[in-house]
Design a protein around this motif. Structure first.
Motif, short mmCIF file in Angstrom:
data_model
loop_
_atom_site.label_atom_id
_atom_site.label_comp_id
_atom_site.label_asym_id
_atom_site.label_seq_id
_atom_site.Cartn_x
_atom_site.Cartn_y
_atom_site.Cartn_z
N THR A 95 0.81 -1.22 0.00
CA THR A 95 0.00 0.00 0.00
C THR A 95 0.84 1.26 0.00
O THR A 95 0.39 2.31 -0.48
CB THR A 95 -0.94 0.02 1.22
OG1 THR A 95 -0.15 -0.15 2.42
CG2 THR A 95 -1.96 -1.10 1.13
N GLN A 96 2.06 1.21 0.51
CA GLN A 96 2.90 2.40 0.57
C GLN A 96 3.73 2.60 -0.69
O GLN A 96 3.75 3.68 -1.27
CB GLN A 96 3.81 2.34 1.80
CG GLN A 96 3.04 2.39 3.12
CD GLN A 96 3.97 2.46 4.33
OE1 GLN A 96 5.16 2.19 4.23
NE2 GLN A 96 3.41 2.83 5.47
N SER A 97 4.42 1.55 -1.13
CA SER A 97 5.31 1.69 -2.29
C SER A 97 4.59 1.50 -3.62
O SER A 97 5.03 1.97 -4.66
CB SER A 97 6.46 0.69 -2.19
OG SER A 97 5.99 -0.64 -2.35
#
Length: 226
Positions: free
Chosen positions: A92-94
């Motif tokens: 979800t972040q990268s």
């Protein structure tokens, strides 16, 4: 009621899975990005194998909770004996690869691919082949979760691109440098790889109760004690 709903969902899900097992998984298409050869056109391919230090990925987002039965794909085999299909949750972040959700190796001889057209790589023309890889054990996707699908060979497998549909979410990894690039990073036009996802939606508790009602099955009710 929560416990009863869980049992009902499991019962209907197992029944759906049993029904699916009696038919070809191609009868249960969840998603497709078709090769241009399906409309009689030529196509091109990207290497997707460790021997070329390049692995290709394309993104798929589950429309609902699903039981994935297998993956279909188009590409060219060059001295390949094994194809590996790997499915990763998207971080979800990268936005890159997260946890490995499923992986299985397939012998080319077991896949029994069929010739589907002609493709062009960087050097020459080759036969494109279409294969259906049915998993030994289905795996479950979560509604709204995105997944990166990788298809790699142990020779010089090349994966067909410029698929007829999709959202231009292709990822490249350079295994020698342990790094990733998107289409924009490589200065190439956005593209889509050619693959299909086969499986069945997993009904929620409310849907399961309706289905059981149509079948004339009444869920057991727990008697309230004083």
């Amino acid at each position: 009621m929560k416990q009863i709903s869980t049992v009902i969902t499991l019962t209907v899900t197992l029944a759906c899975a049993a029904g699916a097992s009696n038919a070809s998984i191609t009868d249960h298409v969840l998603y497709e990005q078709l090769s241009p050869t399906t409309q009689g056109s030529g196509a091109s391919v990207y290497y997707s194998n460790p021997n070329e230090d390049q692995i290709m990925y394309d993104r798929y987002t589950a429309a609902e909770n699903e039981s994935v039965l297998g993956i279909g794909f188009w590409g060219a085999f060059y001295r390949d004996t094994i194809i590996t299909i790997s499915v990763y949750e998207q971080d979800t972040q990268s936005g890159l690869l997260g946890a490995l959700a499923h992986e299985q190796e397939f012998l080319i001889t077991a896949l029994d691919p069929t010739i589907s057209g002609t493709v062009m790589d960087e050097i020459l023309y080759a036969e494109e082949q279409h294969a259906i890889a049915e998993f030994d054990q289905p795996f479950t996707t979560q509604q709204g979760q995105s997944y990166w699908i990788a298809i790699t060979g142990d020779g010089e497998f090349s994966w067909t691109y410029d698929a007829l549909s999709g959202s231009h979410n292709t990822l490249y990894s350079n295994t020698a440098q342990d790094s990733y690039w998107t289409n924009a990073d490589l200065g190439r036009d956005p593209t889509n790889l050619a693959f299909s996802v086969y499986g069945t939606p997993i009904p929620g508790p409310a849907t399961s109760i309706v289905l059981l009602g149509l079948l004339g099955i009444q869920p057991a009710r727990r008697r309230r004690s004083c």
